[in-house]
Design a protein around this motif. Structure first.
Motif, PDB file in Angstrom:
ATOM      1  N   ARG A  25     -10.218 -13.745 -49.554  1.00 15.33           N
ATOM      2  CA  ARG A  25     -10.725 -14.681 -50.950  1.00 15.33           C
ATOM      3  C   ARG A  25     -11.072 -13.776 -52.016  1.00 15.33           C
ATOM      4  O   ARG A  25     -11.808 -12.916 -51.768  1.00 15.33           O
ATOM      5  CB  ARG A  25     -11.665 -15.758 -50.405  1.00 15.33           C
ATOM      6  CG  ARG A  25     -12.202 -16.448 -51.571  1.00 15.33           C
ATOM      7  CD  ARG A  25     -13.035 -17.642 -51.256  1.00 15.33           C
ATOM      8  NE  ARG A  25     -12.248 -18.793 -50.657  1.00 15.33           N
ATOM      9  CZ  ARG A  25     -12.805 -19.627 -49.853  1.00 15.33           C
ATOM     10  NH1 ARG A  25     -14.081 -19.884 -49.872  1.00 15.33           N
ATOM     11  NH2 ARG A  25     -11.996 -20.732 -49.262  1.00 15.33           N
ATOM     12  N   ARG A  26     -10.518 -13.751 -53.059  1.00 20.97           N
ATOM     13  CA  ARG A  26     -10.942 -12.679 -54.194  1.00 20.97           C
ATOM     14  C   ARG A  26     -11.698 -13.668 -55.124  1.00 20.97           C
ATOM     15  O   ARG A  26     -11.485 -14.678 -55.531  1.00 20.97           O
ATOM     16  CB  ARG A  26      -9.905 -12.416 -54.998  1.00 20.97           C
ATOM     17  CG  ARG A  26      -8.878 -11.453 -53.815  1.00 20.97           C
ATOM     18  CD  ARG A  26      -7.668 -11.123 -54.697  1.00 20.97           C
ATOM     19  NE  ARG A  26      -6.682 -10.017 -53.884  1.00 20.97           N
ATOM     20  CZ  ARG A  26      -5.957 -10.559 -52.922  1.00 20.97           C
ATOM     21  NH1 ARG A  26      -5.920 -11.816 -52.574  1.00 20.97           N
ATOM     22  NH2 ARG A  26      -5.108  -9.478 -52.097  1.00 20.97           N
ATOM     23  N   TYR A  27     -13.051 -13.006 -55.217  1.00 25.02           N
ATOM     24  CA  TYR A  27     -14.047 -13.828 -56.230  1.00 25.02           C
ATOM     25  C   TYR A  27     -14.188 -13.111 -57.430  1.00 25.02           C
ATOM     26  O   TYR A  27     -13.888 -11.730 -57.641  1.00 25.02           O
ATOM     27  CB  TYR A  27     -15.433 -13.816 -55.481  1.00 25.02           C
ATOM     28  CG  TYR A  27     -15.509 -14.568 -54.515  1.00 25.02           C
ATOM     29  CD1 TYR A  27     -15.985 -16.082 -54.685  1.00 25.02           C
ATOM     30  CD2 TYR A  27     -15.441 -14.321 -52.905  1.00 25.02           C
ATOM     31  CE1 TYR A  27     -16.100 -16.959 -53.764  1.00 25.02           C
ATOM     32  CE2 TYR A  27     -15.575 -15.124 -52.099  1.00 25.02           C
ATOM     33  CZ  TYR A  27     -15.906 -16.480 -52.311  1.00 25.02           C
ATOM     34  OH  TYR A  27     -16.062 -17.239 -51.268  1.00 25.02           O
ATOM     35  N   GLY A  28     -14.102 -13.859 -58.446  1.00 27.06           N
ATOM     36  CA  GLY A  28     -14.526 -13.547 -59.888  1.00 27.06           C
ATOM     37  C   GLY A  28     -15.958 -13.931 -60.313  1.00 27.06           C
ATOM     38  O   GLY A  28     -16.629 -14.575 -59.532  1.00 27.06           O
ATOM     39  N   ARG A  29     -16.264 -13.532 -61.477  1.00 26.16           N
ATOM     40  CA  ARG A  29     -17.723 -14.106 -61.983  1.00 26.16           C
ATOM     41  C   ARG A  29     -17.387 -14.726 -63.302  1.00 26.16           C
ATOM     42  O   ARG A  29     -16.585 -14.346 -64.039  1.00 26.16           O
ATOM     43  CB  ARG A  29     -18.548 -12.791 -62.225  1.00 26.16           C
ATOM     44  CG  ARG A  29     -18.690 -12.038 -61.093  1.00 26.16           C
ATOM     45  CD  ARG A  29     -19.724 -13.104 -60.059  1.00 26.16           C
ATOM     46  NE  ARG A  29     -20.430 -12.223 -58.772  1.00 26.16           N
ATOM     47  CZ  ARG A  29     -21.254 -12.680 -58.115  1.00 26.16           C
ATOM     48  NH1 ARG A  29     -21.942 -13.759 -58.238  1.00 26.16           N
ATOM     49  NH2 ARG A  29     -21.630 -12.115 -56.910  1.00 26.16           N
ATOM     50  N   ILE A  30     -18.246 -15.790 -63.425  1.00 20.03           N
ATOM     51  CA  ILE A  30     -18.190 -16.426 -64.880  1.00 20.03           C
ATOM     52  C   ILE A  30     -19.000 -15.497 -65.804  1.00 20.03           C
ATOM     53  O   ILE A  30     -20.210 -15.216 -65.504  1.00 20.03           O
ATOM     54  CB  ILE A  30     -18.905 -17.728 -64.827  1.00 20.03           C
ATOM     55  CG1 ILE A  30     -18.002 -18.881 -64.085  1.00 20.03           C
ATOM     56  CG2 ILE A  30     -18.951 -18.445 -66.300  1.00 20.03           C
ATOM     57  CD1 ILE A  30     -16.668 -19.087 -64.343  1.00 20.03           C
ATOM     58  N   THR A  31     -18.644 -15.171 -66.922  1.00 21.22           N
ATOM     59  CA  THR A  31     -19.273 -14.169 -67.752  1.00 21.22           C
ATOM     60  C   THR A  31     -19.774 -14.904 -68.903  1.00 21.22           C
ATOM     61  O   THR A  31     -20.892 -14.493 -69.440  1.00 21.22           O
ATOM     62  CB  THR A  31     -18.300 -12.954 -68.126  1.00 21.22           C
ATOM     63  OG1 THR A  31     -17.114 -13.594 -68.812  1.00 21.22           O
ATOM     64  CG2 THR A  31     -17.632 -12.130 -67.013  1.00 21.22           C
TER      65      THR A  31
END
Length: 446
Positions: A25-31
Motif C-alpha cells: 500500500r502506497r500512502y500519500g498526504r493531503i497538503t
C-alpha cells in the motif's frame, strides 16, 4: 544480458498480485484544500480512481480522483471534507470502481454509495459491475421495433414510445412531472424499474416510494441522492442507477430507468468541473458537462443480441419555463430519442397529465404504429395546434364559424381531444385502449 524493463514489469506484476491490486500500500498526504477539492501528494492514480482518506477520528472517508496538478492529485471526498486534516494519509483503494449487483437489489432503497436506506440489512449482491458502465457497440444494438406500453393514454396514443428509447420529460417546477413519473413507473410494462432520485428534496423521496411506486415496489430499485448530498455523491447516484439498469439488461430483463432529474445531475457536474478549474461556458456550465450528459444518456437503450433493454425517462427541470434558452434542455433535446413537454397553462387549467402534445415528439413513433394510427395522431396534433393558436380570438368572441374549417373541427372535437389526454393518477390506459380511444375521436376503427 538482463532486460531491466522486463524485470521491472514482472516485479510490478508480482507486487500487484493476481487480482490486479497493490499488495504494497502506497500512502500519500493531503497538503491543502480548495473548497471541496483536496490536494494529495505522494501517490499516483488515474482520474476516476477511488481513494480512502484517513480522518482525524481514525475513520476512512472515500473520495475520487477528479484531476491532477504538478506534484499532486485533486481528490473530492464523497461525503464532504469535514474531519480531514492537513497531512492526513490517503491511498488508492480501487482504480476502477465496480459496485456489486444482484437480484437482491429488487425492492430496496439505497444511497449513492450502495448503503441501504430502508432500515433493512444490506442487499445480498455478488456481481461487480463498472460504475461507468460497459460500452455497447452501436452496430450490435437491437433496433427500436417494439412498442413500450407506459400506461399513460396520451403518451401511448400521441407520442408512442419504443422499447429502448431515451425520453426527456421537460417541465418547470410544480407542473406535475413527479406525479407523471410515478404513473409511468407504476403502470409501465417493464420487468424491472430503476429509479434514480438525484438532488431531490428528502421529503419527496419517501413520498414517491410510498405513494407512487406502491405495489410495483417489489420490482423496483431506488437510488436516492437527496439535495443535501455532495456533488460527487449526486453524480455517483445517477451513475449507480444506470449501472443497476445495465446489469439487469445484461440478464435479459426489460428495464425502465427513471432519472429525476437530469438537470440536477448537470448542476452536480458543474460544481465538480468548476472546483477543479474548468472555465465556465454557457450559463456557468463547463464544456465537459454536456459531453458527460451525452455519455450518461447513451448508457440506456437496447442491448446486443440476447440482452434486454433499457427504456429511459429523464426529467429536465426547465428554469422559468424557458424551453429554448436553457442549455441543459437544449442538449438533452438533441441527444434524446423524444421529449414530452408539460404545459403550466394546461396544469393550471386542471388538465392532467398536462402534456403539450404540439411541443412533444417521439422520433421512432412512425416505425412503431400502423399508418392509420400515425395519421390520426398527426391529425390530433394539427387540431390541437390550431385551437391553441386561435384561443385568444375564440375567448374574445371574435371568431365566426365557417372561416377556418380546421379550426371549426378543432372546436367541435375539443371535448373529445381533452378526454383523450385526461387521465386519473391511479388509472392505467394500455396501448391497445389508447389506440382505440384515438380512433374513436374520429369515429374510425383502430
Amino acid at each position: 544480458m538482463i532486460d531491466i524493463d522486463r524485470v521491472r514489469a514482472l516485479t510490478a506484476e508480482r507486487v500487484r498480485g493476481a487480482a490486479g491490486r497493490d499488495l504494497v500500500r502506497r500512502y500519500g498526504r493531503i497538503t491543502r484544500s480548495n473548497g471541496e477539492v483536496l490536494h494529495a501528494s505522494g501517490i499516483r492514480a488515474p482520474i476516476g480512481s477511488r481513494c480512502l482518506i484517513e480522518a482525524e477520528d481514525g475513520s476512512q472517508l472515500a473520495g475520487e480522483v477528479v484531476g491532477f496538478e504538478p506534484g499532486s492529485l485533486l481528490v473530492m471526498p464523497e461525503q464532504g471534507n469535514r474531519g480531514i486534516t492537513r497531512g492526513a494519509r490517503v491511498f488508492v483503494a480501487d482504480r476502477a470502481p465496480a459496485p456489486l449487483m444482484g437480484p437482491g437489489l429488487l425492492g430496496r432503497v439505497v444511497d449513492s454509495r450502495g448503503v441501504a436506506l430502508d432500515g433493512r440489512p444490506p442487499p445480498v449482491v455478488a456481481t461487480p459491475w463498472p460504475l461507468l458502465g460497459i460500452t455497447v457497440n452501436p452496430m450490435a444494438r437491437a433496433r427500436i421495433e417494439q412498442v413500450f406500453d407506459c400506461g399513460v393514454g396520451a403518451v401511448n396514443a400521441l407520442l408512442t414510445l419504443g422499447r429502448g428509447m431515451r425520453v426527456g420529460l421537460f417541465a418547470g417546477s410544480g407542473v406535475g412531472k413527479t406525479t407523471l413519473l410515478g404513473m409511468m413507473a407504476r403502470h409501465a410494462a417493464a420487468d424491472v424499474v430503476v429509479v434514480g432520485m438525484i438532488g431531490e428534496r428528502g421529503r419527496e423521496i419517501r413520498e414517491f416510494i410510498e405513494d407512487h411506486l406502491a405495489a410495483s415496489r417489489k420490482r423496483a430499485v431506488v437510488v436516492a441522492s437527496p439535495a443535501d448530498d455532495t456533488a460527487l455523491g449526486r453524480v455517483h447516484g445517477a451513475y449507480r442507477a444506470a449501472a443497476i439498469a445495465e446489469y439487469f439488461r445484461d440478464q435479459g430483463q426489460h428495464v425502465l430507468l427513471v432519472v429525476d432529474s437530469l438537470t440536477r445531475l448537470a448542476m452536480a457536474l458543474r460544481e465538480i468541473g468548476l472546483a477543479v478549474g474548468e472555465p465556465p461556458a454557457t450559463k456557468g456550465y463547463p464544456p465537459s458537462v454536456f459531453g458527460a450528459l451525452s455519455a450518461f444518456v447513451e448508457r440506456a437503450g437496447n442491448g446486443a443480441k440476447g440482452q434486454g433493454s433499457i427504456t429511459a425517462l429523464y426529467t429536465v427541470l426547465v428554469e422559468g419555463d424557458d424551453h429554448l434558452g436553457d442549455p441543459v434542455a437544449d442538449t438533452a433535446r438533441a441527444v434524446l430519442d423524444g421529449h414530452i413537454v408539460l404545459s403550466r397553462a394546461l396544469s393550471e387549467a386542471g388538465l392532467f397529465p398536462p402534456i403539450d402534445v404540439v411541443a412533444s415528439l417521439s422520433r421512432p413513433m412512425r416505425g412503431l404504429v400502423t399508418p392509420a394510427h400515425d395519421r390520426q395522431a398527426a391529425r390530433v396534433r394539427a387540431l390541437w395546434a390550431r385551437r391553441q393558436e386561435k384561443q385568444d380570438i375564440i375567448d374574445l368572441g371574435a371568431y365566426v364559424t365557417g372561416r377556418d374549417p380546421l379550426l371549426d373541427e378543432a372546436i367541435r372535437r375539443g371535448p373529445a381531444l381533452e378526454a383523450l389526454v385526461r387521465q386519473d393518477v391511479d388509472e392505467r390506459v394500455s396501448f391497445a385502449a389508447a389506440e382505440t380511444a384515438l380512433a374513436a375521436v374520429f369515429g374510425e376503427a383502430p
